[in-house]
Enzyme design. Structure first.
Site, mmCIF file in Angstrom:
data_model
loop_
_atom_site.group_PDB
_atom_site.id
_atom_site.type_symbol
_atom_site.label_atom_id
_atom_site.label_comp_id
_atom_site.label_asym_id
_atom_site.label_seq_id
_atom_site.Cartn_x
_atom_site.Cartn_y
_atom_site.Cartn_z
ATOM 1 C CE LYS A 72 -7.265 2.551 -1.276
ATOM 2 N NZ LYS A 72 -7.575 3.314 -0.074
ATOM 3 C CD GLU B 141 -9.149 4.119 -3.501
ATOM 4 O OE1 GLU B 141 -8.306 4.854 -2.949
ATOM 5 O OE2 GLU B 141 -10.155 3.690 -2.923
ATOM 6 C CG ASP B 142 -6.568 7.104 -5.960
ATOM 7 O OD1 ASP B 142 -6.950 7.724 -4.952
ATOM 8 O OD2 ASP B 142 -5.560 6.385 -5.961
ATOM 9 N NE ARG C 271 -7.839 12.432 -5.939
ATOM 10 C CZ ARG C 271 -7.277 11.920 -4.842
ATOM 11 N NH1 ARG C 271 -6.101 12.361 -4.421
ATOM 12 N NH2 ARG C 271 -7.870 10.945 -4.171
ATOM 13 C CG ASN D 256 -0.823 8.817 1.901
ATOM 14 O OD1 ASN D 256 0.017 8.794 2.780
ATOM 15 N ND2 ASN D 256 -2.079 8.479 2.105
ATOM 16 C CE1 TYR E 73 -3.964 1.935 0.150
ATOM 17 C CE2 TYR E 73 -3.486 2.448 2.441
ATOM 18 C CZ TYR E 73 -4.260 2.622 1.313
ATOM 19 O OH TYR E 73 -5.324 3.478 1.343
ATOM 20 C CG ASP F 66 -10.709 4.440 1.078
ATOM 21 O OD1 ASP F 66 -11.257 4.386 2.199
ATOM 22 O OD2 ASP F 66 -9.487 4.296 0.909
ATOM 23 C CG ASP F 67 -9.799 8.711 -2.874
ATOM 24 O OD1 ASP F 67 -8.733 8.341 -2.371
ATOM 25 O OD2 ASP F 67 -10.205 8.299 -3.978
#
Length: 710
Positions: free
Chosen positions: A329, A401-402, A311, A566, A258, A424-425
């Site tokens: 993930k 995600e992203d 992203r 991150n 991760y 999740d973001d």
């Protein structure tokens, strides 16, 4: 051949063991008596409130023909009960209406009214007249759920399994099947039965010895990317050993599979790519997405993690090479949350990339075109979401995600009331940060409402965290959420978000535009707002400067500083900087791991506000309860469960998060809290409700222990 093999597998699957297993009608307490005994009582579903259904009784069991007829009638009634969209009068819409009414019978009046108490920013995006999560679409269908096809639950460790693929895996093919391969751990009997003689050296070793050997080899690598590649090779060759390794060494290996290493892996994904993991759905498959989903060999999918790669972490547009994120993930969904690997599906939606470096890279593995936008993008996502629901049912959790800010909020708003979706973001980050803030109140005293919050960064993560904090303050104080938002301030690239900028703001920033004179930079904002909590979600490193940290420390005895961006290179400040500049007074946590810091003879251990605390347990709670929508209150429940796992020993070290070494226990408690809230809200479809949700969560967890083969 696949269906034939599945039928054989089902006949040979032992009924003993864990949650989700098949049970005979005579022993399953969830089935009505008429189904288990073939009695003459009519078997009908409970009617919705206010409606009376008159059913035809089953024929009397007179003679062998009558007994067979009664059994057939009982099976038809069971199909009516459990497959209403196929067998009920009125078609899918009427069946879905019945399902919704039946589910809502379990909701108290107090719970039913909760839908109006806490509406998030998404309500504003959908429009004032749009439904909320609890206002179900009558055209919805219900399918999917917990099904332990391969005997992977912790509760089924003693169960004998048959290594079915298309046929029984044996010989060379068995050694090449990652789900069943055990390497040198195959017993003498298994080697004889499955034609492995001569294909393996004669030595027989334990799984524990294999684990020690692999860890020793991984530690020999100097570069984190080399360790990442070694672990991915292990996952492709021996699935159970990979997860055993990750579970037993989670604190050491989490930064490899991760963040931060997965970021570097995504940047170089084209160069290190050897074999595909997951599904790649590109614009070339437009109009055929359902067919592409059916190419995936597994049918009982419970969790999908999907990205369009625009992203990736703080690294920008990586296009098709963002696949490393869904793969990583879902590895954590299994290792930390216990969701079975066979029920997980990583997906990358390749709609092109605007990254010129990738477009000119000869090793790039995606479409070489500019990123699709507008109606073309919207139609492509709509087809994907419809196909996923059609193929896997109502209860498949789809985690976005992203995605870039301009798409992430719109997708969550558009599909939050029609699909089981989670970002999740936005939501996962918010939940884990809120948990840390709740725990910090135990360390510092007071409540969330006593603080003033200042964010650097007003994108998905920043606004998502801010909204969940406001929701929790509103819940604790019973104050309107609009009032609670006034305690929270955000700084974006143009300075402090204030009311005079409202007309030019993106929709998700508008709730945070408060009355104040314009402020152009973070330091001035700190001095003007005088926050007690400083949170960084900017994706830009070294933005919490010495002046900023010293300023917030000057008017706070114990400032809370969270540098969440991150990977490590993008963190707003390091742990050493935070503790040194605050003279050891800061309550500090980061998004990526940092080593402990010694200041004035005291060891300070920085916490890690890692989403991996939340999303694995949250996903398990959704799956095991059969939830059909995600509600904000479920996120609050996850935060509270995580905060409760922080011990006095952790507080003494300055930690506001528990150690990852206990992550499976933590995930079980989070799953239980999330499931309990889903039942309370009437969003859970698994009946009856388990008596002990924590024990049920533990029994549902995937176990990587090698199984014995028939």
């Amino acid at each position: 051949p696949r269906r034939t093999a599945e039928a054989k597998r089902d006949r040979n699957q032992s009924p003993s063991g864990g949650a989700g297993r098949r049970q005979s009608a005579s022993t399953n307490p969830a089935l009505p008596a008429a189904a288990s005994t073939c009695s003459t009582r009519p078997l009908q579903p409970l009617p919705p409130p206010g409606e009376t259904r008159v059913g035809c009784p089953l024929p009397s069991p007179l003679g062998s023909w009558a007994v067979g007829s009664a059994r057939r009638a009982a099976m038809r009634a069971l199909r009516v009960r459990f497959l209403p969209w196929q067998h009920r009068e009125g078609g899918p819409a009427a069946a879905a209406t019945w399902w919704w009414c039946a589910g809502r019978r379990w909701v108290s009046a107090a719970s039913a009214s909760a839908k109006g108490e806490m509406e998030s920013t998404l309500k504003g995006i959908r429009g004032s007249d749009a439904p909320c999560v609890l206002d179900m679409d009558d055209a919805a269908t219900v399918a999917g759920g917990v099904e332990d096809t391969y005997g992977e639950d912790r509760a089924t460790e003693e169960q004998l399994v048959t290594p079915w693929t298309v046929s029984v895996a044996s010989g060379y093919n068995l050694l090449r099947d990652p789900r069943y391969n055990k390497g040198l751990a195959f017993t003498e009997r298994e080697r004889e039965t499955h034609y492995l003689r001569g294909l393996l050296p004669p030595a027989i070793v334990s799984q524990e010895l294999q684990e020690r050997k692999i860890m020793n080899n991984i530690r020999q690598y100097q570069l984190p990317l080399q360790r990442y590649m070694a672990l991915m090779d292990l996952q492709e060759g021996n699935e159970r050993l990979f997860y055993k390794l990750l579970i037993d060494n989670v604190e050491e290996l989490l930064p490899i599979v991760y963040t931060p290493t997965v970021g570097e892996a995504c940047q170089k994904y084209g160069s290190i790519f050897s074999r595909p993991q997951g599904l790649y759905i590109s614009l070339k498959e437009k109009g055929k997405i359902l067919e592409v989903l059916k190419n995936w060999p597994e049918r009982s999918i419970q969790v999908i993690v999907v990205t369009d790669g625009e992203r990736i972490l703080g690294l920008g547009d990586l296009g098709c090479q963002g696949m490393g994120i869904p793969v990583g993930k879902l590895s954590l969904y299994t290792a930390l949350g216990g969701v079975r690997p066979s029920a997980c599906l990583p997906i990358t939606l390749d709609v092109g990339t605007n990254n010129e470096e990738l477009l000119n890279d000869e090793f790039y593995i995606g479409l070489r075109q500019r990123r699709a936008t507008g109606q073309e993008y919207t139609d492509f996502l709509q087809e994907f979401m419809s196909a996923a629901k059609q193929n896997y049912g109502e209860k498949v959790l789809i985690q976005f995600e992203d995605f870039a800010n301009h798409n992430a909020f719109d997708l969550l708003a558009r599909y939050g009331t029609t699909h089981l979706v989670f970002n999740d973001d936005i939501q996962g980050t918010a939940s884990v940060v809120l948990a840390g803030l709740i725990a910090a109140q135990t360390l510092l005293g007071g409540s969330l409402a006593d603080h003033t919050y200042l964010f650097l960064g007003a994108g998905e993560a920043g606004t998502g965290i801010a909204e969940l904090i406001a929701l929790e303050i509103s819940r604790q104080t019973k104050a309107p959420i609009e009032e609670c938002r006034k305690k929270i301030w955000l700084v974006d690239s143009k300075g402090l978000i204030v009311s005079t900028r409202k007309e030019s703001l993106q929709h998700f920033k508008k709730p945070w535009a408060h009355e104040h004179k314009p402020v152009s930079n973070l330091l001035d904002a700190v001095n003007a707002i005088k926050p007690t909590v400083l949170i960084g979600t900017s994706g830009k490193g070294q933005t919490f400067t010495k002046d900023v940290v010293e300023a917030i420390s000057s008017f706070n005895k114990r400032p809370i500083i969270l540098a969440l961006s991150n990977p490590t290179s993008q963190s707003e400040c390091t742990a050493e900087q935070a503790y040194t500049w605050s003279k050891g007074q800061a309550v500090f946590a980061t998004g990526s791991p940092f080593d402990p810091v010694e200041y004035n003879g005291k060891i300070h251990v920085p916490g890690q506000a890692n989403n991996a605390y939340i999303f694995p347990g949250f996903g398990l709670g959704v799956v095991m309860s059969g939830a059909i929508r995600v509600h904000d209150d479920m996120l609050l429940a996850a935060s509270e469960a995580l905060a409760q796992q922080v011990t006095e020993e952790n507080f003494e070290k300055g930690l506001i998060y528990p150690p990852f070494s206990n992550i499976r226990k933590i995930s079980a408690h989070i799953a239980a809290n999330v499931a309990a809230k889903a039942y309370e809200l009437g969003l859970a479809s698994r009946r009856p409700r388990p008596k002990d949700l924590v024990k049920f969560a533990e029994s549902c967890m995937y176990s990587p222990i090698y199984r014995n083969y028939r």
